[in-house]
Design an enzyme around this catalytic site. Structure first.
Site: not given
Length: 704
Positions: A172, A194, A414-415, A484-485, A503, A509
Site C-alpha cells: 500500500e 508510508n 465482511h470477515h 484485502h491485505e 486489494e 481508502e
C-alpha cells in the site's frame, strides 16, 4: 603444441554452442537463448525485435543446510520443444476469448556430484517470456528448504522505473518514478512516508515492476501462478543494473519448504514498444491452469455500494460500543454495553443503503462492523480474534437478509481476521455455512495486523497457502472472495474464478488517510492489475473529507470526472460505488454514469497509454452493442484525441461525455465537470481536455 591449443579452443567453443538452446516466439518477435556457463551455471538472455532486453542472466536456487545448492555444475541431459495454441473463455473479464499461444523449451539439467535433476521450463509468447523451475521425483532431491532463489534479470541500462519499496507485509505505497540508479537514495524516503518498515534491502522493490528504456521499450517484471511458494521481490544490483529474485521469508527466515515433485511459480517478462500492449497482455492468466471449478454459473460480476466509506473517513465506526466488555468487564451480553451512537452497521443505516442500491440498480451492499469484537480489536487488544457469526445487538442478520431479498439486493459479508489466520481456518466452515444460510454469496476478507500466532509475514509460503485455502474452501460453498491485505494476485483467478477481487495495493481508502498522488491510477494498471483485478473502490464525489468528518483534513487528489473514468480504466468484475448515498444524491447527473457502466466486457481497446501520465480505454459491455470509455490523467493537463473506429460500422450511437470543466483541477476545483451528448459513428473523432488529476468518461449507447 600450437595445433593442440587451437583444437582445444575449437572443442571448447563447440561445447558451449552445443549447450546453447534458442527459442523463438510464435510470430518471431522474441528470441530467448538458454546456455550453461563454463562452471555449469544455467543462464538465459532475451531479445525483442532484435534488441537485447535481458542480458545474460543466471538461474538457480540456493538451498539451506545443504552442502551443494542448485546453482552450478549442471549438464544438459535433455531438451524438449513444443508449441501450444488454444483459445479459452474466461468466466468474467475484459474480453470474451483469450488466445494462449506459445512456444516452449524444457531443459533437463543434471548436477555433477549430487545426481540431482531440475527442469527449467521456458514459454515464449508474442508478449513476453515465462520461466519456472521444476523438481521431478528423484532419489537425491525429495525434501529441501530454499534459502534463496537466484533468478536474475540483467537490464541493458539505467531504465526509468515505476516502483514501490520491497516489503513483506504491505503493497500500500504510492509509486515512485525514478531511474534505477536512484532507487537506493529514494527508498529510505519512501519508507519514511508510508506504513511498514520491514525492508530487506535499500534497493529492494516489489513486482509487478514497470520499466521503460531510453529507446522506448516497455518492460514488466512479475510472477504468475503463485501457489505453495513465497512471494517474489526483486533486489537490484545498481552497479550492474541486475535484478535478482528475493523471496519472502517465514518467521524463522526460511524462504520455502519443498517436496518433489513440485515447481516454482512462473517468472514473467513482458516487453513491447507500445505501452498499450502491456495493458492488453493476458500472459499472466495464460501461465495459470484452467478453471478447477466445473460449474461456474454462480460466479457473477458485482456492482455494489457499502457501509464503508463513512467508517474510513471517521464519520461512523465499526464498533458498537467504546467499552471493552469482553476483555475488561467480562461481559458477553452486549445489551449491557453502552452504544457509542456512531456504529455504522445498524439496522436503520443498512436499510438505507439497501434502499439506495435497489433504487439505482446495484447488485449488493457490503456491511462492515456487523459482528462483535471491534471494540476489543480497535480499542484494547490487537490480538483479538473474531468468530464471524455473532452480530451486534443492532444488526438483525435474518431481518436484514429478508429485507434485502425483498428489494432484489444481496448483502456482502465482511470477515476481518485480524491476522489470526489459524483462528479463521478453524471457523471457516462455520462462517461460510452461516453465509449460505443467510443469503450471502460473497465475502470481503481482511488481514490487518501481524500474522498470528508466530509473526509470519503476509507474503511468505505459509500465509500464501492460507489465502489459497480460503479461496478453495469458499468455492466448496459457492462463495466469491474479495481478499484485502492478502498477497498480490498472479493470475490465479483463471484457475479459481471465484476470486473476483483483491486489494493488494494502495486503494481509495488512502485518500482519506492523507491522499495519494494524482497520477497513481495511471500507474496501477501497469503494475498491480497485471496479475488480476483490484477492488479499488472508486466513485468518490466529495473530495473534501472534512465535510464527512470535521476532524479529518484529508483531500482526495482526483477530479469527479476522473472518479467516473476509473470504472473503465481500473478493470474489475467487482466494482464499488464507494461514496455515501447523500453525496451521490448531490450529483445525480454524474452518478448516472456509475449506474449505467457495465462490470463485464466482451471487448477492450486500449486507445492510448503512458505509465504515470495517462490511460484511455474503451470497453464493450458483454451481451450488448454498447461501449464505455474511460480516460485518467496525471498531473499535466492534456488534450486526449481519440476516434471511435472500434464502433460497429453502419451503426449509430449516442455518446454521453462526462468531462472535466475548463477550470477543473484535482486540488482546487475537483467537482467542476460538464456533461454533453453527441451522435457518433465509427467515423467520429473527439478531442477532449483532461485536467490535472482528471479525465473523462463516455457512455456510448446504440441508437435503436
Amino acid at each position: 603444441m600450437k595445433n593442440l591449443f587451437f583444437a582445444s579452443l575449437i572443442l571448447f567453443a563447440f561445447c558451449n554452442i552445443a549447450q546453447a538452446q534458442q527459442l523463438k516466439s510464435p510470430e518471431g518477435k522474441f528470441v530467448m537463448e538458454f546456455s550453461l556457463q563454463n562452471d555449469g551455471t544455467p543462464t538465459y538472455n532475451l531479445k525483442y525485435k532484435n534488441k537485447e532486453v535481458v542480458k545474460t542472466s543466471k538461474l538457480g536456487l540456493e538451498l539451506k543446510d545443504d552442502k551443494k545448492s542448485l546453482l552450478n555444475d549442471f549438464t544438459v541431459v535433455d531438451t524438449k520443444t513444443s508449441t501450444f495454441d488454444e483459445t479459452w473463455k474466461p468466466v468474467w473479464g475484459e474480453v470474451d476469448n483469450i488466445r494462449n499461444h506459445y512456444n516452449e523449451l524444457a531443459v533437463t539439467l543434471n548436477q555433477k556430484g549430487t545426481d540431482r535433476q531440475i527442469i527449467i521450463r521456458f514459454r515464449l509468447f508474442d508478449d513476453g517470456l515465462g520461466f519456472r523451475y521444476e523438481f521431478p521425483t528423484q532419489k537425491n532431491l525429495t525434501y529441501f528448504v530454499i534459502k534463496e532463489e537466484r533468478s536474475q534479470f540483467a537490464m541493458t541500462g539505467d531504465h526509468t522505473a515505476f516502483w514501490i519499496p520491497g516489503d513483506y507485509d504491505t503493497q500500500e505505497y504510492d509509486y515512485t518514478k525514478s531511474k534505477l540508479s536512484e532507487i537506493r537514495g529514494l527508498s529510505e524516503k519512501a519508507y519514511t512516508a508510508n506504513v511498514s518498515q520491514k525492508s530487506f534491502s535499500p534497493t529492494g522493490v516489489q513486482t509487478s515492476l514497470m520499466l521503460k528504456t531510453n529507446d522506448g521499450l516497455y518492460i514488466n517484471l512479475h510472477e504468475a501462478a503463485l501457489i505453495n511458494y513465497s512471494c517474489m521481490h526483486l533486489n537490484l544490483d545498481d552497479k550492474n543494473m541486475t535484478f535478482t529474485s528475493w523471496l519472502t521469508p517465514d518467521a524463522k527466515g526460511d524462504k520455502g519448504y519443498m517436496q518433489a515433485p513440485s515447481h516454482s511459480p512462473w517468472r514473467t517478462i513482458m516487453v513491447s514498444d507500445d505501452a498499450r500492449e502491456i495493458l492488453a497482455s493476458k500472459m499472466t492468466y495464460n501461465l495459470n491452469d484452467p478453471s478447477k471449478i466445473e460449474n461456474t454459473s454462480w460466479i457473477k460480476p458485482v456492482k455494489y455500494i457499502g457501509v464503508w466509506w463513512e467508517m474510513i473517513t471517521g464519520k461512523s465506526s465499526w464498533s458498537y460500543t467504546n467499552d471493552y466488555p469482553t476483555v475488561q468487564l467480562g461481559v458477553t451480553d452486549f445489551s449491557k454495553a453502552k452504544p457509542n451512537g456512531t456504529h455504522g452497521a445498524n439496522n436503520a443505516n443498512v436499510k438505507k443503503y439497501i434502499d439506495f442500491a435497489a433504487a439505482n440498480g446495484f447488485d449488493a451492499v457490503l456491511v462492515e462492523g456487523w459482528n462483535e469484537g471491534w471494540e476489543d480489536w480497535f480499542g484494547h487488544s490487537k490480538d483479538y480474534v473474531f468468530d464471524f457469526v455473532t452480530p451486534y445487538p443492532d444488526f438483525d442478520v435474518k431481518g436484514l437478509h429478508e429485507y434485502a431479498k425483498s428489494k432484489g439486493v444481496k448483502i456482502i459479508m465482511h470477515h476481518e481476521t485480524s491476522g489470526s489466520v489459524r483462528n479463521y481456518e478453524r471457523h471457516m466452515d462455520k462462517a461460510y455455512q452461516f453465509m449460505k444460510d443467510n443469503g450471502y454469496d460473497a465475502v470481503k476478507s481482511g488481514y490487518v495486523g501481524d500474522i498470528l500466532p508466530r509473526g509470519e509475514n503476509h507474503y511468505n509460503q505459509w500465509i500464501v497457502n492460507h489465502y489459497q485455502y480460503a479461496i478453495e474452501k469458499a468455492a466448496d460453498y459457492k462463495i466469491m472472495v474479495n481478499a484485502h491485505e492478502a498477497v498480490r494476485p498472479t493470475g490465479i483467478a483463471r484457475t479459481y474464478p471465484n476470486l473476483i477481487g483483491n486489494e493488494a495495493a494502495r486503494g481509495t481508502e488512502y485518500q482519506a488517510f492523507g491522499g495519494s498522488k494524482p497520477n497513481h491510477v495511471t500507474v496501477l494498471p501497469f503494475t498491480r492489475l497485471i496479475g488480476g483485478p483490484m477492488d479499488y473502490t472508486p466513485g468518490i464525489f466529495e473530495m473534501d473529507i472534512s465535510k464527512m468528518n470535521p476532524d479529518n483534513k484529508s483531500h482526495l487528489n482526483s477530479t469527479l470526472a476522473n472518479q467516473l473514468a476509473l470504472y473503465v480504466t481500473m478493470y474489475s468484475p467487482l466494482q464499488m460505488a464507494a461514496d455515501t448515498p447523500e453525496n451521490y444524491n448531490r450529483f445525480p447527473d454524474a452518478f448516472q454514469f456509475i449506474k449505467d457502466v457495465a462490470v463485464d466486457w466482451s471487448e477492450s481497446k486500449y486507445i492510448e497509454a503512458e505509465p504515470g501520465d495517462f490511460i484511455t480505454v474503451a470497453r464493450k459491455a458483454k451481451g450488448t452493442n454498447n461501449w464505455f470509455v474511460g480516460n485518467v490523467n496525471g498531473e499535466t493537463p492534456r488534450t486526449s484525441n481519440i476516434d471511435f473506429s472500434f464502433l460497429e460500422k453502419g451503426k449509430k450511437y449516442t455518446a454521453t461525455i462526462y468531462a472535466d470543466a475548463k477550470d477543473a483541477h484535482y486540488k482546487t476545483n475537483p467537482q467542476a465537470y460538464t456533461i454533453k451528448k453527441m451522435a457518433v459513428t465509427n467515423k467520429s473523432k473527439l478531442s477532449q481536455l483532461s485536467a490535472p488529476g482528471g479525465g473523462y468518461a463516455i457512455s456510448i449507447i446504440e441508437t435503436k
